[in-house]
Write a protein that holds these residues in place. Structure first.
Motif, mmCIF file in Angstrom:
data_model
loop_
_atom_site.group_PDB
_atom_site.id
_atom_site.type_symbol
_atom_site.label_atom_id
_atom_site.label_comp_id
_atom_site.label_asym_id
_atom_site.label_seq_id
_atom_site.Cartn_x
_atom_site.Cartn_y
_atom_site.Cartn_z
ATOM 1 N N GLN A 11 0.807 -1.213 0.000
ATOM 2 C CA GLN A 11 0.000 0.000 0.000
ATOM 3 C C GLN A 11 0.847 1.274 0.000
ATOM 4 N N LYS A 14 -0.135 4.658 -1.548
ATOM 5 C CA LYS A 14 -1.137 5.498 -0.879
ATOM 6 C C LYS A 14 -0.562 6.234 0.323
ATOM 7 N N VAL A 18 -2.543 8.902 2.944
ATOM 8 C CA VAL A 18 -2.807 8.539 4.341
ATOM 9 C C VAL A 18 -2.130 9.536 5.282
ATOM 10 N N TYR A 115 -6.230 -0.506 3.489
ATOM 11 C CA TYR A 115 -5.926 0.526 2.501
ATOM 12 C C TYR A 115 -6.119 0.026 1.072
ATOM 13 N N PHE A 119 -11.302 0.710 -0.276
ATOM 14 C CA PHE A 119 -10.630 2.015 -0.337
ATOM 15 C C PHE A 119 -10.899 2.626 -1.710
#
Length: 213
Positions: A11, A14, A18, A115, A119
């Motif tokens: 992830q 991302k 985040v 995530y 998502f």
């Protein structure tokens, strides 16, 4: 409060989204956010969900962080790995209701989020709402409020139980695979953040030897 953010390799793309959501909520409330990586998929230091849990244990037991925000594709792996560590009480949080109930009933010191699963559109708004429910106001007040005392008592029982069933963190660090440990603390900003904030001298000194080896 010192909040540590840990993102695993699947992830990592991302990470910026985040981190932005977390800082947008936490910093105006007076909290500090320390992003321990990953920062991008191509980072040299790669974190698996297992390493997320180990790093969460290091940061919380050393005093380098008061709370850890982590996750993975489903959130399950990072939650399980985190809960295998002494002194870490990690909840799986998917939405703001989870965040509120975890904060009020369980009052743990870490959350793991999905995530990848679920998502999608407006995911950053869900993240911000989750963080707001966690970090705005006092936690551990109980829900419903009339059950606050029994919830507080059960948290204490769980804490005592975990102290019996887990080794202390320094013993864990000395006993685990040292290549795994070195890889876990190899992040770009680990040394900068960790040694500036950690208060447990035993863990600090051991990890000084690990990162300098």
């Amino acid at each position: 409060m010192k909040i540590a953010l840990i993102i695993e390799n699947s992830q990592a793309a991302k990470s910026e989204a985040v981190h932005a959501a977390l800082t947008a909520v936490a910093e105006p409330l007076g909290h500090q956010v320390f992003h321990y990586g990953m920062y991008a998929p191509e980072d040299k230091a790669s974190l698996t969900y297992v390493m997320n849990g180990l790093l969460a244990g290091i940061l919380l037991n050393s005093g380098a962080a008061d709370f850890v925000v982590t996750g993975c594709g489903t959130g399950m792996g990072s939650m399980l790995a985190s809960n295998s560590m002494p002194g870490v009480f990690c909840g799986l949080v998917i939405d703001p209701t989870d965040a509120f109930l975890f904060g009020q009933i369980n009052d743990g010191n870490a959350i793991s989020m999905p995530y990848a699963k679920g998502f999608g559109w407006a995911a950053e708004l869900n993240l911000q709402d989750v963080y707001r429910k966690l970090f705005d106001g006092e936690r551990g007040l109980g829900y419903p409020r009339e059950r606050a005392e029994i919830m507080r008592k059960n948290r204490g029982i769980l804490k005592d139980l975990k102290a019996v069933t887990c080794n202390d963190m320094l013993t864990v660090l000395k006993s685990i695979d040292q290549d795994l440990l070195k890889a876990t603390v190899a992040g770009e900003k680990f040394q900068e953040y960790f040694f500036a904030n950690a208060t447990d001298e035993g863990i600090r000194e051991y990890l000084k030897g690990v990162v300098s080896a």
